[in-house]
Design a protein around this motif. Structure first.
Motif, PDB file in Angstrom:
ATOM      1  N   MET A 246       0.850  -1.206   0.000  1.00  0.00           N
ATOM      2  CA  MET A 246       0.000   0.000   0.000  1.00  0.00           C
ATOM      3  C   MET A 246       0.878   1.246   0.000  1.00  0.00           C
ATOM      4  N   LEU A 247       0.526   2.226  -0.802  1.00  0.00           N
ATOM      5  CA  LEU A 247       1.214   3.508  -0.784  1.00  0.00           C
ATOM      6  C   LEU A 247       0.934   4.203   0.540  1.00  0.00           C
ATOM      7  N   ASP A 248       1.907   4.991   1.001  1.00  0.00           N
ATOM      8  CA  ASP A 248       1.667   5.667   2.275  1.00  0.00           C
ATOM      9  C   ASP A 248       0.817   6.922   2.051  1.00  0.00           C
TER      10      ASP A 248
ATOM     11  N   MET B  56      -0.005   8.666  -3.335  1.00  0.00           N
ATOM     12  CA  MET B  56      -1.461   8.644  -3.264  1.00  0.00           C
ATOM     13  C   MET B  56      -1.898   9.842  -2.432  1.00  0.00           C
TER      14      MET B  56
ATOM     15  N   VAL C  86       2.092   7.370 -10.471  1.00  0.00           N
ATOM     16  CA  VAL C  86       2.985   6.205 -10.553  1.00  0.00           C
ATOM     17  C   VAL C  86       4.139   6.512 -11.501  1.00  0.00           C
TER      18      VAL C  86
ATOM     19  N   HIS D 246       3.022  -0.468  -9.745  1.00  0.00           N
ATOM     20  CA  HIS D 246       2.082  -0.309  -8.643  1.00  0.00           C
ATOM     21  C   HIS D 246       1.009  -1.392  -8.621  1.00  0.00           C
TER      22      HIS D 246
ATOM     23  N   THR E 186       0.811  -4.245  -7.161  1.00  0.00           N
ATOM     24  CA  THR E 186       0.502  -4.718  -5.806  1.00  0.00           C
ATOM     25  C   THR E 186      -0.319  -3.682  -5.051  1.00  0.00           C
ATOM     26  N   GLY E 187       0.090  -2.424  -5.171  1.00  0.00           N
ATOM     27  CA  GLY E 187      -0.629  -1.359  -4.489  1.00  0.00           C
ATOM     28  C   GLY E 187      -2.072  -1.256  -4.947  1.00  0.00           C
TER      29      GLY E 187
ATOM     30  N   GLU F 198      -4.154  -3.872  -3.387  1.00  0.00           N
ATOM     31  CA  GLU F 198      -4.485  -3.528  -2.007  1.00  0.00           C
ATOM     32  C   GLU F 198      -5.576  -2.454  -1.957  1.00  0.00           C
ATOM     33  N   LEU F 199      -5.505  -1.498  -2.899  1.00  0.00           N
ATOM     34  CA  LEU F 199      -6.572  -0.498  -2.994  1.00  0.00           C
ATOM     35  C   LEU F 199      -7.918  -1.162  -3.251  1.00  0.00           C
TER      36      LEU F 199
END
Lengths: 90, 148
Positions: free
Chosen positions: B1-3, B76, B103, B109, B111-112, B115-116
């Protein structure tokens, strides 16, 4: 089985559509390869696809295709994707 | 996940129209150091070119543009609106939450994004974001820990 998720840039929304389409296909127990792509490459990427997943804005721009074009309203609603993919592929 | 650092979260904002809302997401991405000032207008241009397709769920817009020199790192941002704005989407208007995404490459991204998708497969997530009154509440929706 090949399914293509189409969006404008091919980086954000089509990637989400791909993830959730794979979840819907897993529920349906259908083995398919889902590719995310941008509108500019749709004619090449989708040439051998059975299904194109996209949003209402892109239906006209996708143009003539042999694939079933499925219009998705809520990209996060796996139930909607499952129902529409099931109807198209069942 | 992006912070999701504090500068990337703008809550209960005023936006006159969808362009202003997308530019707020650009400003939040810029404030967090993910992009330069050119990125926000590029996100607006995506909608001008392709339409309101970025409104991918009821009340939620995923503002983004292609990778470019104006992206410094993947990032993000979350903007919530005091008054929802109309983007012109046939099903999902009006929008009260704008997610900004930047991105570096089209593939990095994946994987991110998965997760989103997990976050928003929970149907209450958009309403929880729209109602959030602190950046920590927003981070909690994304499963991110609170910041000191």
């Amino acid at each position: 089985m090949k399914i293509v998720a189409i969006c404008g840039a091919g980086v954000g929304t089509s990637a989400i559509l791909k993830v959730n389409a794979e979840r819907a296909l897993a529920r349906l127990d259908i083995d398919a390869d889902v590719t995310a792509a941008d509108l500019a490459s749709v004619q090449v990427v989708a040439a051998d696809a059975q299904v194109i997943l996209t949003s209402p804005e892109f239906v006209e721009a996708i143009g003539r295709t042999n694939a079933d074009v499925i219009v998705v309203q809520n990209y996060f609603d796996v139930d909607e994707l499952q129902q529409k993919l099931g109807a198209a592929l069942g | 996940m992006l912070d999701l650092p504090d500068p990337a979260v703008l809550l209960k904002q005023q936006a006159a129209d969808w362009r202003a809302a997308v530019l707020l997401a650009g400003a939040a991405l810029e404030a967090s150091g993910a992009v330069t000032a050119e990125y926000g207008p590029r996100m607006v241009a995506m909608v001008e070119e392709f339409g309101a397709y970025i409104v991918i769920a009821p009340g939620l817009a995923l503002a983004h543009a292609r990778p470019g020199d104006d992206v410094l790192r993947a990032g993000m941002a979350v903007v919530t609106l005091d008054e929802p704005v109309v983007f012109g989407h046939p099903y999902n208007d009006p929008v009260s939450v704008v997610l900004g995404l930047a991105v570096l490459t089209a593939d990095e991204h994946v994987t991110g994004i998965a997760e989103l998708a997990n976050v928003f497969n929970e149907t209450a997530a958009i309403a929880r974001l729209a109602a959030a009154t602190s950046a920590d509440e927003v981070r909690a929706v994304f499963g991110l820990s609170a910041q000191a």
